[in-house]
Design an enzyme around this catalytic site. Structure first.
Site, PDB file in Angstrom:
ATOM      1  N   GLY A 101       0.844  -1.197   0.000  1.00 47.64           N
ATOM      2  CA  GLY A 101       0.000   0.000   0.000  1.00 47.64           C
ATOM      3  C   GLY A 101       0.868   1.232   0.000  1.00 47.64           C
ATOM      4  O   GLY A 101       2.031   1.184  -0.390  1.00 47.64           O
ATOM      5  N   GLY A 103       2.567   3.078   2.241  1.00 49.59           N
ATOM      6  CA  GLY A 103       3.889   3.049   2.862  1.00 49.59           C
ATOM      7  C   GLY A 103       4.845   2.153   2.097  1.00 49.59           C
ATOM      8  O   GLY A 103       6.005   2.499   1.851  1.00 49.59           O
ATOM      9  N   ILE A 125      -6.759  -1.901   1.975  1.00 50.67           N
ATOM     10  CA  ILE A 125      -8.215  -1.848   2.110  1.00 50.67           C
ATOM     11  C   ILE A 125      -8.703  -0.396   2.043  1.00 50.67           C
ATOM     12  O   ILE A 125      -9.865  -0.153   1.772  1.00 50.67           O
ATOM     13  CB  ILE A 125      -8.707  -2.501   3.431  1.00 50.67           C
ATOM     14  CG1 ILE A 125      -8.172  -1.767   4.656  1.00 50.67           C
ATOM     15  CG2 ILE A 125      -8.376  -3.976   3.463  1.00 50.67           C
ATOM     16  CD1 ILE A 125      -8.913  -2.146   5.936  1.00 50.67           C
ATOM     17  N   ASP A 126      -7.794   0.561   2.281  1.00 50.77           N
ATOM     18  CA  ASP A 126      -8.210   1.972   2.351  1.00 50.77           C
ATOM     19  C   ASP A 126      -8.591   2.570   0.996  1.00 50.77           C
ATOM     20  O   ASP A 126      -9.238   3.617   0.951  1.00 50.77           O
ATOM     21  CB  ASP A 126      -7.082   2.832   2.947  1.00 50.77           C
ATOM     22  CG  ASP A 126      -6.793   2.472   4.401  1.00 50.77           C
ATOM     23  OD1 ASP A 126      -7.556   1.678   4.974  1.00 50.77           O
ATOM     24  OD2 ASP A 126      -5.808   2.986   4.947  1.00 50.77           O
ATOM     25  N   GLY A 169      -9.481   3.740   7.839  1.00 49.36           N
ATOM     26  CA  GLY A 169      -9.321   4.878   6.932  1.00 49.36           C
ATOM     27  C   GLY A 169      -8.642   5.999   7.672  1.00 49.36           C
ATOM     28  O   GLY A 169      -9.299   6.822   8.295  1.00 49.36           O
TER      29      GLY A 169
HETATM   30  O1  F6P Z   1      -3.440   1.011   5.729  1.00 50.19           O
HETATM   31  C1  F6P Z   1      -4.300  -0.023   5.992  1.00 50.19           C
HETATM   32  C2  F6P Z   1      -4.770   0.004   7.417  1.00 50.19           C
HETATM   33  O2  F6P Z   1      -5.634  -1.069   7.565  1.00 50.19           O
HETATM   34  C3  F6P Z   1      -5.442   1.313   7.846  1.00 50.19           C
HETATM   35  O3  F6P Z   1      -6.756   1.426   7.452  1.00 50.19           O
HETATM   36  C4  F6P Z   1      -5.266   1.253   9.334  1.00 50.19           C
HETATM   37  O4  F6P Z   1      -5.303   2.523   9.906  1.00 50.19           O
HETATM   38  C5  F6P Z   1      -3.933   0.639   9.477  1.00 50.19           C
HETATM   39  O5  F6P Z   1      -3.710  -0.149   8.336  1.00 50.19           O
HETATM   40  C6  F6P Z   1      -3.784  -0.174  10.734  1.00 50.19           C
HETATM   41  O6  F6P Z   1      -2.496  -0.662  10.771  1.00 50.19           O
HETATM   42  P1  F6P Z   1      -1.938  -1.641  11.891  1.00 50.19           P
HETATM   43  O7  F6P Z   1      -2.539  -2.979  11.652  1.00 50.19           O
HETATM   44  O8  F6P Z   1      -0.477  -1.636  11.713  1.00 50.19           O
HETATM   45  O9  F6P Z   1      -2.389  -1.063  13.204  1.00 50.19           O
END
Ligand code: F6P
Length: 340
Positions: A101, A103, A125-126, A169
């Site tokens: 995604g 990052g 998913i965003d 999101g």
């Molecule tokens: O970027 C995808 C995502 O699912 C975001 O919607 C969410 O804020 C983030 O990843 C959560 O990341 P982690 O699982 O590292 O807390």
């Protein structure tokens, strides 16, 4: 040719479908060798990998998560690791294909700018990656959130409650917008459009005045009130530079309960949106991305990413993909608002 695959950043339904597709196309279409790095960029940095042949990807099309594992890597570790990575890629004779995604694509761009043969596949998913109409994982997440909202409506009605449902999101409200529209939510709040708590209270209040007994508010986790309209805790940032959130659903439920005099509860859907089997749409999109990524490697189109444009798959520069986020346009929000 010898291809390396890795999955990095937050996982998303469809990653296994991409891995499977890459292996199928590379092995059967081009007689390539494929290896998979474990746990994202970490695997490439530490040269931790395994061979991926047709047997290794058998039966994974419908499976959620990623058989390769994933991880987030601090940007400074990645920058420090460029030389090491270059060494590993040369030693292994690789054309690496990361999947990722926002990052991960930034990391892919960094490696690509440093001369590594990279082809990206956008996933999140965003659905917030610019230059692709859709990312796989989004359709599944919207489906999960919509089903949850449908279920929450019936219990909210039984107990005459306001439920504030927090969906994923961070920067964009695509999941909130689509699931909220699909489930007929009564208000949607998204990061792109700071909300006015007085207007929100009025909207929900009018619903109760009209005789309705419950309300559902869908809030993207990164949604914020318009400055000065409500006291609001913001979290700090985590070690990966991502904003931490102090809980929009929790804060909104306290505020709405006080303002409306109605019982309000927060519901946080969290990682359930990211887990489990991908929808048919996501499996197809992921499979197409994987196929086209292998073809791009064979054409030598490095520093590029697969993207969906209309109904076709095209290649776009990684640089363009990471420049801006795809946010919810005002017009899309307006469409949702009229049907709330
Ligand atoms: O970027 C995808 C995502 O699912 C975001 O919607 C969410 O804020 C983030 O990843 C959560 O990341 P982690 O699982 O590292 O807390």
């Amino acid at each position: 040719m010898r291809l390396g695959v890795l999955t990095s950043g937050g996982d998303c339904p469809g990653l296994n479908a991409v891995i499977r597709s890459i292996v199928h196309r590379a092995v059967t279409g081009h007689s390539d060798d494929v290896i998979g790095f474990h746990d994202g960029w970490k695997g490439l940095l530490e040269c931790d990998y395994r061979k991926l042949d047709l047997d290794a990807v058998s039966g994974i099309l419908a499976r959620g998560g990623t058989i390769l594992g994933s991880s987030r890597v601090r940007p400074e570790h990645l920058r420090d690791g460029v030389e090491r990575t270059r060494g590993h890629v040369a030693e292994l004779g690789l054309d690496a294909i990361p999947i990722g995604g926002e990052g991960t694509l930034k990391a892919a761009r960094l490696m690509s700018d440093n001369g590594l043969p990279i082809v990206g596949v956008p996933k999140t998913i965003d659905n917030d990656i610019a230059v692709t109409d859709v990312t796989f994982g989004f359709d599944t997440a919207v489906g999960v959130a919509t089903e949850a909202l449908d279920r929450l409506k019936t219990t909210a009605e039984s107990h005459q409650r306001v439920l504030i449902v927090e969906v994923m999101g961070r920067h964009t409200g695509w999941i909130a917008l689509h699931s909220g529209m699909a489930a007929g939510a009564h208000a949607i709040v998204v990061p792109e459009r700071p909300f006015d708590i007085a207007e929100l209270t009025q909207r929900i209040g009018e619903r109760f005045s009209a005789g309705k007994k419950f309300a559902i508010v869908v809030a993207a986790e990164g949604a914020k009130p318009r400055e000065g309209t409500m006291e609001f805790d913001t979290g700090g940032t985590d070690v990966y530079g991502h904003e931490r959130f102090a809980g929009i659903a929790r804060q909104l439920s306290l505020e709405l309960e006080e303002r409306l005099g109605k019982e309000a509860r927060p519901v946080i859907l969290g990682h359930v949106q990211r887990g489990g089997t991908p929808t048919a749409y996501d499996r197809v999109l992921a499979t197409r991305f994987g196929w086209h990524a292998v073809e791009a490697v064979h054409r030598g189109e490095f520093g590029q990413m697969t993207a969906l444009l209309g109904t076709g798959i095209v290649m776009v520069p990684l640089a363009e993909a990471v420049e801006t986020l795809k946010t919810v346009p005002q017009g899309r929000y307006a469409e949702a608002e009229t049907v709330l």
